[in-house]
Design a protein around this motif. Structure first.
Motif, PDB file in Angstrom:
ATOM      1  N   TYR A   1       0.750  -1.387   0.021  1.00  0.00           N
ATOM      2  CA  TYR A   1       0.018  -0.189   0.193  1.00  0.00           C
ATOM      3  C   TYR A   1       0.916   1.088   0.142  1.00  0.00           C
ATOM      4  N   LEU A   2       1.813   1.086   0.911  1.00  0.00           N
ATOM      5  CA  LEU A   2       2.581   2.401   1.036  1.00  0.00           C
ATOM      6  C   LEU A   2       3.519   2.867  -0.239  1.00  0.00           C
ATOM      7  N   PHE A   3       4.150   1.853  -0.885  1.00  0.00           N
ATOM      8  CA  PHE A   3       4.806   1.823  -2.099  1.00  0.00           C
ATOM      9  C   PHE A   3       3.887   2.366  -3.257  1.00  0.00           C
ATOM     10  N   GLU A   4       2.778   1.702  -3.642  1.00  0.00           N
ATOM     11  CA  GLU A   4       1.872   2.051  -4.562  1.00  0.00           C
ATOM     12  C   GLU A   4       1.424   3.393  -4.330  1.00  0.00           C
ATOM     13  N   LYS A   5       1.117   3.748  -3.138  1.00  0.00           N
ATOM     14  CA  LYS A   5       0.577   5.332  -2.788  1.00  0.00           C
ATOM     15  C   LYS A   5       1.538   6.220  -3.282  1.00  0.00           C
ATOM     16  N   ARG A   6       3.022   5.830  -3.394  1.00  0.00           N
ATOM     17  CA  ARG A   6       3.859   6.850  -3.738  1.00  0.00           C
ATOM     18  C   ARG A   6       4.376   6.547  -5.130  1.00  0.00           C
ATOM     19  N   GLY A   7       3.517   5.726  -6.026  1.00  0.00           N
ATOM     20  CA  GLY A   7       3.952   5.627  -7.348  1.00  0.00           C
ATOM     21  C   GLY A   7       4.850   4.593  -7.812  1.00  0.00           C
ATOM     22  N   ILE A   8       5.079   3.950  -6.819  1.00  0.00           N
ATOM     23  CA  ILE A   8       6.112   2.786  -7.138  1.00  0.00           C
ATOM     24  C   ILE A   8       5.517   1.454  -7.553  1.00  0.00           C
ATOM     25  N   LYS A   9       6.096   0.925  -8.655  1.00  0.00           N
ATOM     26  CA  LYS A   9       5.672  -0.509  -9.292  1.00  0.00           C
ATOM     27  C   LYS A   9       6.203  -1.672  -8.205  1.00  0.00           C
TER      28      LYS A   9
END
Length: 285
Positions: A24-32
């Motif tokens: 969740y935290l990575f995807e929220k920051r636009g990370i694949k």
């Protein structure tokens, strides 16, 4: 940083929860994000599944959720790929794990802001030879162990270094460690703690039936050759204490520094000695 892999030890109860939060935290920051195939289905994100052995050519960094054993397995899978590894400690000691799961948003922000350093840890390469035939080659991050079975008599380990005879160790076996592995099996067998930036190979006898047998340090440029013998056939070769091969009398094991290294992600604070004090609860001050 645009791509990150997450590998979780399913045997750790908290791993699924932390993996979901990191995703969740990575995807929220636009990370694949790519998830190891063991956890992707459980999180309901099968489209992100990627075997750990294939992450080397896919992601820029791998987060490993588990203990040191989990990280060791991933380090072997990624050997030669030069992909940094950040360990989240869900085990006990966690010498190789830098991050704790208590503040995941902070860890994610530090990663994406580049507030970390990479420390390259040397690895070992081992070859098992029987009757002049190489049966297998292995890569280890911590150690290569040669040991007797649980209830068997002693074994003989004749050791050469660059074709120079060193000694024959009679006992439960020997451990050949990297500097990183000095805090693992070797430490419990009485070996010294070695700083990870020391270029060396460490040989530690296990329960030797010899008053003069002591751990020995060799140059990382040398090749250690161990010839095993016993009156029984209960002997084994172990790689990082996780898997191995049954040995026979007359088998020869060659161990040397691997051409591969493991890039570990470390925060910019703290030091190796601080980790040792904390993990071993040693009062050295």
């Amino acid at each position: 940083m645009k791509t990150i892999g997450i590998v979780a030890n399913k045997g750790k109860p908290a791993a699924r929860i932390i993996a979901r939060e990191l995703l969740y935290l990575f995807e929220k920051r636009g990370i694949k994000v790519y998830l190891d195939d063991n956890i992707a289905g459980e999180l309901g994100r099968s489209e992100l599944a990627c075997p750990p052995s294939q992450m080397g050519g896919t992601v820029e960094l791998v987060c490993v959720l588990g203990g040191d054993g989990t990280l060791l397995g991933i380090a072997r899978d990624l050997a030669g790929c030069s992909v940094p590894i950040l360990g989240f400690n869900l085990g006990t000691l966690g010498f190789l794990s830098e991050a704790e799961p208590d503040n995941l948003p902070l860890a994610v922000d530090q990663l994406l802001a580049g507030q970390y350093r990479i420390e390259e840890r040397s690895m070992l390469q081992a070859a098992l030879v029987r009757k002049n035939e190489t049966l297998a080659t292995y890569t280890a991050m911590n150690d290569v162990g040669i040991a007797k079975g649980s209830f068997c008599r002693i074994i003989n380990c004749a050791v050469w270094v660059d074709d120079q005879f060193v000694a024959t160790f009679r006992g439960d076996g020997v451990i050949i460690s990297s500097p990183t592995g000095s805090t693992a099996y070797s430490l419990s067998a009485g070996g010294p703690i070695v700083a990870p930036n020391v270029d060396m190979l460490l040989l530690t006898p296990v329960a030797p039936h010899m008053l003069t047998a002591r751990p020995m340090i060799f140059s990382a440029e040398q090749v250690i050759r161990v010839e095993v013998d016993a009156v029984h056939q209960e002997m084994g070769l172990s790689i990082d204490g996780q898997f191995g091969y049954r040995l026979e009398g007359g088998d020869v094991i060659y161990v040397q520094r691997s051409p591969h290294v493991t890039p570990l992600v470390l925060w910019n604070t703290g030091s190796f000695y601080e980790v040792i004090r904390k993990k071993l609860q040693a009062e050295w001050e």
